[in-house]
Design a protein around this motif. Structure first.
Motif, PDB file in Angstrom:
ATOM      1  N   PHE A  77      76.683 -17.227  19.317  1.00 41.46           N
ATOM      2  CA  PHE A  77      76.694 -18.034  20.531  1.00 41.46           C
ATOM      3  C   PHE A  77      77.739 -17.572  21.536  1.00 41.46           C
ATOM      4  O   PHE A  77      77.919 -18.187  22.582  1.00 41.46           O
ATOM      5  CB  PHE A  77      76.916 -19.513  20.185  1.00 41.46           C
ATOM      6  CG  PHE A  77      75.801 -20.105  19.376  1.00 41.46           C
ATOM      7  CD1 PHE A  77      74.659 -20.594  19.990  1.00 41.46           C
ATOM      8  CD2 PHE A  77      75.874 -20.148  17.991  1.00 41.46           C
ATOM      9  CE1 PHE A  77      73.622 -21.142  19.240  1.00 41.46           C
ATOM     10  CE2 PHE A  77      74.843 -20.686  17.230  1.00 41.46           C
ATOM     11  CZ  PHE A  77      73.714 -21.182  17.858  1.00 41.46           C
ATOM     12  N   GLY A  78      78.450 -16.501  21.213  1.00 50.58           N
ATOM     13  CA  GLY A  78      79.385 -15.905  22.143  1.00 50.58           C
ATOM     14  C   GLY A  78      80.623 -16.735  22.443  1.00 50.58           C
ATOM     15  O   GLY A  78      81.283 -16.530  23.468  1.00 50.58           O
ATOM     16  N   VAL A  79      80.959 -17.678  21.566  1.00 52.80           N
ATOM     17  CA  VAL A  79      82.135 -18.521  21.769  1.00 52.80           C
ATOM     18  C   VAL A  79      83.396 -17.732  21.422  1.00 52.80           C
ATOM     19  O   VAL A  79      83.398 -16.925  20.487  1.00 52.80           O
ATOM     20  CB  VAL A  79      82.046 -19.793  20.888  1.00 52.80           C
ATOM     21  CG1 VAL A  79      83.294 -20.648  21.018  1.00 52.80           C
ATOM     22  CG2 VAL A  79      80.803 -20.589  21.251  1.00 52.80           C
ATOM     23  N   SER A  80      84.470 -17.948  22.160  1.00 50.72           N
ATOM     24  CA  SER A  80      85.747 -17.303  21.861  1.00 50.72           C
ATOM     25  C   SER A  80      86.174 -17.648  20.439  1.00 50.72           C
ATOM     26  O   SER A  80      86.038 -18.794  20.000  1.00 50.72           O
ATOM     27  CB  SER A  80      86.806 -17.785  22.839  1.00 50.72           C
ATOM     28  OG  SER A  80      88.110 -17.549  22.340  1.00 50.72           O
ATOM     29  N   PRO A  81      86.690 -16.667  19.671  1.00 49.81           N
ATOM     30  CA  PRO A  81      87.136 -16.954  18.301  1.00 49.81           C
ATOM     31  C   PRO A  81      88.124 -18.109  18.196  1.00 49.81           C
ATOM     32  O   PRO A  81      88.082 -18.875  17.232  1.00 49.81           O
ATOM     33  CB  PRO A  81      87.780 -15.628  17.859  1.00 49.81           C
ATOM     34  CG  PRO A  81      87.048 -14.588  18.642  1.00 49.81           C
ATOM     35  CD  PRO A  81      86.770 -15.229  19.975  1.00 49.81           C
ATOM     36  N   TRP A  82      89.012 -18.264  19.191  1.00 49.53           N
ATOM     37  CA  TRP A  82      89.978 -19.357  19.151  1.00 49.53           C
ATOM     38  C   TRP A  82      89.282 -20.709  19.308  1.00 49.53           C
ATOM     39  O   TRP A  82      89.603 -21.665  18.597  1.00 49.53           O
ATOM     40  CB  TRP A  82      91.032 -19.185  20.235  1.00 49.53           C
ATOM     41  CG  TRP A  82      91.943 -18.021  20.001  1.00 49.53           C
ATOM     42  CD1 TRP A  82      91.983 -16.848  20.683  1.00 49.53           C
ATOM     43  CD2 TRP A  82      92.956 -17.919  18.985  1.00 49.53           C
ATOM     44  NE1 TRP A  82      92.948 -16.021  20.173  1.00 49.53           N
ATOM     45  CE2 TRP A  82      93.562 -16.643  19.128  1.00 49.53           C
ATOM     46  CE3 TRP A  82      93.404 -18.770  17.979  1.00 49.53           C
ATOM     47  CZ2 TRP A  82      94.590 -16.213  18.303  1.00 49.53           C
ATOM     48  CZ3 TRP A  82      94.429 -18.342  17.147  1.00 49.53           C
ATOM     49  CH2 TRP A  82      95.017 -17.083  17.312  1.00 49.53           C
ATOM     50  N   PHE A  83      88.322 -20.801  20.250  1.00 50.85           N
ATOM     51  CA  PHE A  83      87.573 -22.045  20.405  1.00 50.85           C
ATOM     52  C   PHE A  83      86.688 -22.296  19.189  1.00 50.85           C
ATOM     53  O   PHE A  83      86.474 -23.445  18.784  1.00 50.85           O
ATOM     54  CB  PHE A  83      86.731 -22.006  21.686  1.00 50.85           C
ATOM     55  CG  PHE A  83      87.536 -22.193  22.940  1.00 50.85           C
ATOM     56  CD1 PHE A  83      88.148 -23.411  23.220  1.00 50.85           C
ATOM     57  CD2 PHE A  83      87.688 -21.158  23.849  1.00 50.85           C
ATOM     58  CE1 PHE A  83      88.895 -23.592  24.375  1.00 50.85           C
ATOM     59  CE2 PHE A  83      88.438 -21.320  24.997  1.00 50.85           C
ATOM     60  CZ  PHE A  83      89.042 -22.542  25.266  1.00 50.85           C
ATOM     61  N   ALA A  84      86.158 -21.204  18.616  1.00 51.62           N
ATOM     62  CA  ALA A  84      85.344 -21.332  17.408  1.00 51.62           C
ATOM     63  C   ALA A  84      86.179 -21.874  16.254  1.00 51.62           C
ATOM     64  O   ALA A  84      85.714 -22.699  15.459  1.00 51.62           O
ATOM     65  CB  ALA A  84      84.734 -19.979  17.038  1.00 51.62           C
ATOM     66  N   LEU A  85      87.431 -21.418  16.162  1.00 56.23           N
ATOM     67  CA  LEU A  85      88.336 -21.914  15.119  1.00 56.23           C
ATOM     68  C   LEU A  85      88.578 -23.417  15.290  1.00 56.23           C
ATOM     69  O   LEU A  85      88.526 -24.184  14.316  1.00 56.23           O
ATOM     70  CB  LEU A  85      89.652 -21.145  15.181  1.00 56.23           C
ATOM     71  CG  LEU A  85      90.746 -21.513  14.172  1.00 56.23           C
ATOM     72  CD1 LEU A  85      91.577 -20.274  13.814  1.00 56.23           C
ATOM     73  CD2 LEU A  85      91.696 -22.585  14.713  1.00 56.23           C
ATOM     74  N   LEU A  86      88.830 -23.846  16.536  1.00 55.30           N
ATOM     75  CA  LEU A  86      89.057 -25.273  16.794  1.00 55.30           C
ATOM     76  C   LEU A  86      87.802 -26.091  16.506  1.00 55.30           C
ATOM     77  O   LEU A  86      87.878 -27.184  15.930  1.00 55.30           O
ATOM     78  CB  LEU A  86      89.491 -25.474  18.252  1.00 55.30           C
ATOM     79  CG  LEU A  86      90.865 -24.937  18.625  1.00 55.30           C
ATOM     80  CD1 LEU A  86      91.113 -25.076  20.126  1.00 55.30           C
ATOM     81  CD2 LEU A  86      91.962 -25.664  17.852  1.00 55.30           C
ATOM     82  N   ALA A  87      86.637 -25.543  16.890  1.00 48.47           N
ATOM     83  CA  ALA A  87      85.377 -26.246  16.611  1.00 48.47           C
ATOM     84  C   ALA A  87      85.156 -26.375  15.112  1.00 48.47           C
ATOM     85  O   ALA A  87      84.705 -27.423  14.624  1.00 48.47           O
ATOM     86  CB  ALA A  87      84.208 -25.494  17.259  1.00 48.47           C
ATOM     87  N   ALA A  88      85.490 -25.328  14.372  1.00 50.42           N
ATOM     88  CA  ALA A  88      85.345 -25.360  12.913  1.00 50.42           C
ATOM     89  C   ALA A  88      86.228 -26.433  12.298  1.00 50.42           C
ATOM     90  O   ALA A  88      85.822 -27.135  11.356  1.00 50.42           O
ATOM     91  CB  ALA A  88      85.682 -23.985  12.327  1.00 50.42           C
ATOM     92  N   ILE A  89      87.441 -26.585  12.831  1.00 51.98           N
ATOM     93  CA  ILE A  89      88.357 -27.614  12.329  1.00 51.98           C
ATOM     94  C   ILE A  89      87.768 -29.008  12.554  1.00 51.98           C
ATOM     95  O   ILE A  89      87.780 -29.858  11.653  1.00 51.98           O
ATOM     96  CB  ILE A  89      89.732 -27.480  13.012  1.00 51.98           C
ATOM     97  CG1 ILE A  89      90.486 -26.269  12.430  1.00 51.98           C
ATOM     98  CG2 ILE A  89      90.555 -28.760  12.854  1.00 51.98           C
ATOM     99  CD1 ILE A  89      91.795 -25.976  13.129  1.00 51.98           C
ATOM    100  N   PHE A  90      87.214 -29.246  13.754  1.00 50.17           N
ATOM    101  CA  PHE A  90      86.638 -30.564  14.052  1.00 50.17           C
ATOM    102  C   PHE A  90      85.388 -30.826  13.214  1.00 50.17           C
ATOM    103  O   PHE A  90      85.189 -31.941  12.708  1.00 50.17           O
ATOM    104  CB  PHE A  90      86.312 -30.675  15.546  1.00 50.17           C
ATOM    105  CG  PHE A  90      87.507 -30.962  16.402  1.00 50.17           C
ATOM    106  CD1 PHE A  90      88.103 -32.220  16.388  1.00 50.17           C
ATOM    107  CD2 PHE A  90      88.060 -29.984  17.223  1.00 50.17           C
ATOM    108  CE1 PHE A  90      89.216 -32.503  17.168  1.00 50.17           C
ATOM    109  CE2 PHE A  90      89.170 -30.247  17.996  1.00 50.17           C
ATOM    110  CZ  PHE A  90      89.754 -31.509  17.974  1.00 50.17           C
ATOM    111  N   VAL A  91      84.554 -29.809  13.063  1.00 49.92           N
ATOM    112  CA  VAL A  91      83.331 -29.976  12.267  1.00 49.92           C
ATOM    113  C   VAL A  91      83.680 -30.257  10.812  1.00 49.92           C
ATOM    114  O   VAL A  91      83.165 -31.200  10.200  1.00 49.92           O
ATOM    115  CB  VAL A  91      82.439 -28.717  12.372  1.00 49.92           C
ATOM    116  CG1 VAL A  91      81.320 -28.757  11.332  1.00 49.92           C
ATOM    117  CG2 VAL A  91      81.834 -28.611  13.765  1.00 49.92           C
ATOM    118  N   THR A  92      84.576 -29.444  10.247  1.00 49.11           N
ATOM    119  CA  THR A  92      84.952 -29.614   8.845  1.00 49.11           C
ATOM    120  C   THR A  92      85.675 -30.934   8.624  1.00 49.11           C
ATOM    121  O   THR A  92      85.423 -31.637   7.635  1.00 49.11           O
ATOM    122  CB  THR A  92      85.847 -28.443   8.385  1.00 49.11           C
ATOM    123  OG1 THR A  92      85.195 -27.209   8.676  1.00 49.11           O
ATOM    124  CG2 THR A  92      86.128 -28.519   6.890  1.00 49.11           C
ATOM    125  N   GLY A  93      86.581 -31.278   9.537  1.00 47.17           N
ATOM    126  CA  GLY A  93      87.285 -32.546   9.428  1.00 47.17           C
ATOM    127  C   GLY A  93      86.328 -33.731   9.494  1.00 47.17           C
ATOM    128  O   GLY A  93      86.480 -34.705   8.743  1.00 47.17           O
TER     129      GLY A  93
END
Length: 311
Positions: A77-93
């Motif tokens: 989806f072409g998301v920045s790795p840093w934003f992807a990391l934050l999104a992963a934290i919210f999804v997993t949390g």
């Protein structure tokens, strides 16, 4: 937090800062990156199991959710790795909260079975959702992190990123342990009924520490994905959850420092035992058995108790 912990953090930061200068082989630097990644997960597991007394057999799933969410978002989806990391934290949390709310009402082996089932479900999803995850074959070309225009290309760059985050997470965890929240967590471990009578909101604290430990695992998963730049389901199965439990148990469940020692030992030990070829598994198992028999509280507590006896 205490002067001893502050001093220990400063010593750790100094050692990890200087360590790459003395390593002649980049392979060992690569291994130390994995030590840092696994330390993030074991610190969270120590808070959950050692301080709160809750058992989880599904933390490899949270590790995988962080890795796959970050990897899929940045690659497909072409998301920045840093934003992807934050999104992963919210999804997993968020998933940890949804799982933890009903599961943490269970106790003992029932809770262990619930988290085990969750881990298996996530592992199956990783294998079956091939349009997103690539299925058993996985997918690659996951981009690495950037700091502005600077690409973290080399293992040295990534090593400093990972260990900076480890020290930050360790600092946060130590502050939690030595706060009112930490005292509440320990009271739950000693006796949930007694803690409730004393006015501790055990349900709230159990869910919070479960979500926090899942967030730590998600952070580790994102770092793993952008370091390896390739993902398949194999590293996120039940076997790895057991390895994580062994790391915490060997290092010492009731100490985040011990959890890090366990992560380092069980990551580095197999590398040194490769020289023994067919006997490496036998030696590895024997070492773990000796530690658990003679140092049942883990290496961290065991070594300190031995030092006190000598004095």
């Amino acid at each position: 937090m205490g002067k001893k912990n502050i001093l220990s953090l400063l010593i750790l930061a100094g050692v990890m800062l200087a360590l790459p200068l003395g390593l002649g082989n980049s392979y060992y630097l690569n291994v130390l990156v994995f030590v840092g990644i696994y330390s993030l997960i074991t610190i969270g597991l120590s808070l959950l199991m050692g301080y709160t007394g809750q058992i989880s057999l599904g933390h490899a799933a949270f590790f995988g959710l962080g890795a796959y969410t970050s990897g899929v978002l940045s690659t497909k989806f072409g998301v920045s790795p840093w934003f992807a990391l934050l999104a992963a934290i919210f999804v997993t949390g968020g998933i940890a909260f949804l799982i933890g709310a009903p599961a943490l009402k269970l106790k003992g082996h029932y809770l262990a079975m619930a988290t085990l089932a969750f881990g298996y479900i996530v592992f199956i999803v990783f294998n079956q959702a091939s349009s997103l995850t690539g299925g058993p074959s996985g997918f690659g070309q996951i981009p690495r992190f950037r700091l502005g225009n600077f690409l973290l290309r080399s293992d040295v760059h990534y090593y400093y990123l990972v260990w900076t985050l480890v020290i930050v997470v360790l600092l946060v965890s130590l502050n939690i342990i030595h706060s009112r929240v930490g005292r509440a967590l320990r009271s739950i471990h000693e006796g949930e009924l007694t803690a409730n009578i004393m006015g501790v909101n055990t349900a709230k604290y159990k869910i919070q520490v479960f979500v926090l430990s899942a967030v730590y695992a998600s952070l580790a998963g994102s770092l793993y994905a952008h370091f390896i730049t390739f993902l398949n389901p194999t590293p996120f199965g039940f076997h790895f959850s057991i390895v994580l439990l062994a790391m915490v148990a060997v290092g010492g469940m009731a100490s985040v420092w011990g959890a890090m020692i366990g992560a380092a030992l069980l990551t580095l030990l197999p590398e040194y035992l490769r020289a023994f070829h067919d006997y490496d598994i036998l030696i590895y198992g024997s070492i773990l058995l000796v530690i658990m028999i003679f140092l049942p509280q883990g290496l961290f507590a065991g070594i300190f108790s031995l030092i006190k006896k000598e004095r």
